[in-house]
Design a protein around this motif. Structure first.
Motif, PDB file in Angstrom:
ATOM      1  N   UNK A 173      46.350   0.116  36.925  1.00  0.00           N
ATOM      2  CA  UNK A 173      45.058   0.967  36.811  1.00  0.00           C
ATOM      3  C   UNK A 173      44.843   1.085  38.381  1.00  0.00           C
ATOM      4  N   UNK A 174      45.157   0.266  39.247  1.00  0.00           N
ATOM      5  CA  UNK A 174      44.594   0.240  40.498  1.00  0.00           C
ATOM      6  C   UNK A 174      45.820   1.314  41.297  1.00  0.00           C
ATOM      7  N   UNK A 175      46.868   1.275  40.816  1.00  0.00           N
ATOM      8  CA  UNK A 175      48.123   2.376  41.433  1.00  0.00           C
ATOM      9  C   UNK A 175      47.619   3.550  40.703  1.00  0.00           C
ATOM     10  N   UNK A 176      47.418   3.729  39.541  1.00  0.00           N
ATOM     11  CA  UNK A 176      47.070   4.998  38.922  1.00  0.00           C
ATOM     12  C   UNK A 176      45.855   5.629  39.656  1.00  0.00           C
ATOM     13  N   UNK A 177      44.955   4.697  40.058  1.00  0.00           N
ATOM     14  CA  UNK A 177      43.644   5.360  40.775  1.00  0.00           C
ATOM     15  C   UNK A 177      44.115   5.946  41.946  1.00  0.00           C
ATOM     16  N   UNK A 178      44.929   5.313  42.660  1.00  0.00           N
ATOM     17  CA  UNK A 178      45.457   5.986  43.919  1.00  0.00           C
ATOM     18  C   UNK A 178      46.106   6.990  43.967  1.00  0.00           C
ATOM     19  N   UNK A 179      47.299   6.935  42.897  1.00  0.00           N
ATOM     20  CA  UNK A 179      47.918   7.974  42.498  1.00  0.00           C
ATOM     21  C   UNK A 179      46.874   9.531  42.124  1.00  0.00           C
ATOM     22  N   UNK A 189      55.265  16.968  27.842  1.00  0.00           N
ATOM     23  CA  UNK A 189      54.276  17.564  28.528  1.00  0.00           C
ATOM     24  C   UNK A 189      54.216  17.049  29.711  1.00  0.00           C
ATOM     25  N   UNK A 190      53.844  17.836  30.838  1.00  0.00           N
ATOM     26  CA  UNK A 190      53.874  17.354  32.371  1.00  0.00           C
ATOM     27  C   UNK A 190      53.109  16.511  32.587  1.00  0.00           C
ATOM     28  N   UNK A 191      51.845  16.159  32.014  1.00  0.00           N
ATOM     29  CA  UNK A 191      50.786  15.315  32.620  1.00  0.00           C
ATOM     30  C   UNK A 191      51.525  13.700  32.759  1.00  0.00           C
ATOM     31  N   UNK A 192      52.321  13.157  32.083  1.00  0.00           N
ATOM     32  CA  UNK A 192      52.589  11.903  32.240  1.00  0.00           C
ATOM     33  C   UNK A 192      53.375  11.814  33.564  1.00  0.00           C
ATOM     34  N   UNK A 193      53.991  12.956  34.043  1.00  0.00           N
ATOM     35  CA  UNK A 193      54.857  12.688  35.016  1.00  0.00           C
ATOM     36  C   UNK A 193      53.936  12.984  36.471  1.00  0.00           C
ATOM     37  N   UNK A 194      52.775  13.296  36.124  1.00  0.00           N
ATOM     38  CA  UNK A 194      51.577  13.439  37.262  1.00  0.00           C
ATOM     39  C   UNK A 194      51.315  11.867  37.945  1.00  0.00           C
ATOM     40  N   UNK A 195      51.027  11.037  36.813  1.00  0.00           N
ATOM     41  CA  UNK A 195      50.367   9.748  37.148  1.00  0.00           C
ATOM     42  C   UNK A 195      51.103   8.636  36.596  1.00  0.00           C
ATOM     43  N   UNK A 196      51.459   8.583  35.337  1.00  0.00           N
ATOM     44  CA  UNK A 196      51.950   7.283  34.922  1.00  0.00           C
ATOM     45  C   UNK A 196      53.305   7.022  35.499  1.00  0.00           C
ATOM     46  N   UNK A 197      54.233   8.063  35.581  1.00  0.00           N
ATOM     47  CA  UNK A 197      55.615   7.690  36.085  1.00  0.00           C
ATOM     48  C   UNK A 197      55.775   7.187  37.476  1.00  0.00           C
ATOM     49  N   UNK A 198      55.044   7.739  38.559  1.00  0.00           N
ATOM     50  CA  UNK A 198      54.942   7.101  39.860  1.00  0.00           C
ATOM     51  C   UNK A 198      54.251   5.699  39.673  1.00  0.00           C
ATOM     52  N   UNK A 199      53.675   5.346  38.998  1.00  0.00           N
ATOM     53  CA  UNK A 199      52.879   3.998  38.948  1.00  0.00           C
ATOM     54  C   UNK A 199      53.941   3.047  38.247  1.00  0.00           C
ATOM     55  N   UNK A 200      54.644   3.697  37.060  1.00  0.00           N
ATOM     56  CA  UNK A 200      55.755   2.877  36.605  1.00  0.00           C
ATOM     57  C   UNK A 200      57.011   2.618  37.673  1.00  0.00           C
ATOM     58  N   UNK A 225      62.173   0.963  45.194  1.00  0.00           N
ATOM     59  CA  UNK A 225      61.077   1.159  44.370  1.00  0.00           C
ATOM     60  C   UNK A 225      60.044   1.973  45.173  1.00  0.00           C
ATOM     61  N   UNK A 226      59.818   1.348  46.403  1.00  0.00           N
ATOM     62  CA  UNK A 226      58.986   2.142  47.264  1.00  0.00           C
ATOM     63  C   UNK A 226      59.469   3.464  47.669  1.00  0.00           C
ATOM     64  N   UNK A 227      60.537   3.728  47.940  1.00  0.00           N
ATOM     65  CA  UNK A 227      61.239   4.991  48.240  1.00  0.00           C
ATOM     66  C   UNK A 227      61.303   5.909  47.067  1.00  0.00           C
ATOM     67  N   UNK A 228      61.498   5.379  46.104  1.00  0.00           N
ATOM     68  CA  UNK A 228      61.590   6.156  44.688  1.00  0.00           C
ATOM     69  C   UNK A 228      59.999   6.547  44.287  1.00  0.00           C
ATOM     70  N   UNK A 229      59.183   5.518  44.665  1.00  0.00           N
ATOM     71  CA  UNK A 229      57.643   5.960  44.467  1.00  0.00           C
ATOM     72  C   UNK A 229      57.262   7.020  45.487  1.00  0.00           C
ATOM     73  N   UNK A 230      57.500   7.080  46.715  1.00  0.00           N
ATOM     74  CA  UNK A 230      57.252   8.172  47.631  1.00  0.00           C
ATOM     75  C   UNK A 230      57.760   9.418  47.001  1.00  0.00           C
ATOM     76  N   UNK A 231      59.036   9.634  46.715  1.00  0.00           N
ATOM     77  CA  UNK A 231      59.497  10.669  46.347  1.00  0.00           C
ATOM     78  C   UNK A 231      58.956  11.229  44.824  1.00  0.00           C
ATOM     79  N   UNK A 232      58.660  10.285  44.048  1.00  0.00           N
ATOM     80  CA  UNK A 232      57.831  10.770  42.649  1.00  0.00           C
ATOM     81  C   UNK A 232      56.374  11.205  43.106  1.00  0.00           C
ATOM     82  N   UNK A 233      55.782  10.435  43.899  1.00  0.00           N
ATOM     83  CA  UNK A 233      54.437  10.970  44.271  1.00  0.00           C
ATOM     84  C   UNK A 233      54.365  12.305  44.839  1.00  0.00           C
ATOM     85  N   UNK A 234      55.234  12.674  45.640  1.00  0.00           N
ATOM     86  CA  UNK A 234      55.184  13.865  46.251  1.00  0.00           C
ATOM     87  C   UNK A 234      55.510  14.734  45.503  1.00  0.00           C
TER      88      UNK A 234
END
Length: 270
Positions: A70-76, A214-225, A147-156
């Motif tokens: 939830x903290x990661x999702x908050x930041x994402x 749907x596109x919504x999971x890929x906006x928040x849940x996926x970068x957090x995971x 994970x950090x690299x993949x997270x930054x790409x997925x976040x962008x």
């Protein structure tokens, strides 16, 4: 290069103007930040309580995992937040869009510039809040370089996707007199299938299936995971490819709606 310099000047101008407005109306920032922090904290407390009542683990998430998620999702959520859809009905109905169309750059640059400024102005507060919450709720995160690299790409990609989807939904104002219902439906779908209410493995099977289409999971849940290591390197690559696919699809839809909407737009206002 000349066009890029002009575009850079546009964003710099919007950054300066918007930053002055935010510093003048500081209560506006406080209210936004409060709403963005309270929601994840409430959901975190609820699911941690449920986890403790079931032996300390629920659907593969321990109480520490839930805090981390939830903290990661908050930041994402903060870093990908977009709100153009709430402004467009007023722009069209009151004629403010006409003034934006008279400018030498596309209105989307105005919205993107304001969006980036908001994140720059509020990120330090959100970062400190996240650190404090992580300490209080005993969040744990094992960091690996991939994970950090993949997270930054997925976040962008998540930011690009969310902004484009938000702008696409906003264009409904060019075709409908009232778009409040459209905005509410969008917000409800985002809340239900993006991982904001709960990690998707905790949601009913039907919701999980729908979320994958749907596109919504890929906006928040996926970068957090990705950052939590709940996705393999291959899964991270696949997820980023899906994000990219959604960006291409929604950008195509946005352009079509924009061109169609501009052909039927008539300036009105007071």
């Amino acid at each position: 290069m000349k066009a890029l310099r002009k575009l850079f000047d546009v964003y710099r101008g919007h950054f300066q103007i918007t930053m002055v407005r935010y510093m003048t109306y500081r209560l506006e920032l406080v209210l936004w930040l409060t709403s963005m922090i309270l929601g994840p904290v409430v959901f975190l407390v609820v699911w941690q309580t449920a986890s403790r009542n079931t032996g300390g683990k629920i659907a593969g998430f321990s109480t520490d995992d839930l805090a981390t998620y939830f903290i990661i999702v908050m930041m994402v959520n903060h870093l990908t937040l977009a709100w153009s859809m709430w402004e467009w009905e007023g722009r069209v109905r009151l004629g403010a869009l006409s003034y934006l169309l008279l400018r030498p750059h596309h209105p989307i640059h105005r919205d993107l510039g304001e969006n980036i400024t908001f994140k720059v102005a509020t990120f330090p507060v959100m970062a400190v809040t996240a650190i404090c919450l992580a300490s209080y709720f005993d969040a744990r995160l094992d960091v690996e370089w991939w994970r950090v690299g993949a997270f930054l790409v997925s976040l962008a990609l998540a930011y690009a996707l969310r902004f484009i989807v938000d702008w696409t939904v906003a264009l409904a104002a060019l075709f409908l007199v009232q778009v409040t219902a459209v905005n509410v439906i969008y917000f409800f779908c985002l809340l239900l299938t993006s991982g904001q209410m709960a990690p998707l493995p905790l949601m009913p099977a039907g919701v999980q299936i729908i979320a994958n289409f749907l596109p919504f999971r890929w906006m928040l849940d996926f970068p957090a995971e990705v950052l939590m290591g709940r996705v393999t390197p291959e899964g991270a690559m696949t997820g980023c490819a899906i994000q990219t696919g959604w960006i291409v699809v929604m950008e195509t839809v946005r352009r079509l709606l924009w061109n169609s909407g501009m052909r039927r737009y008539m300036a009105v206002g007071i």
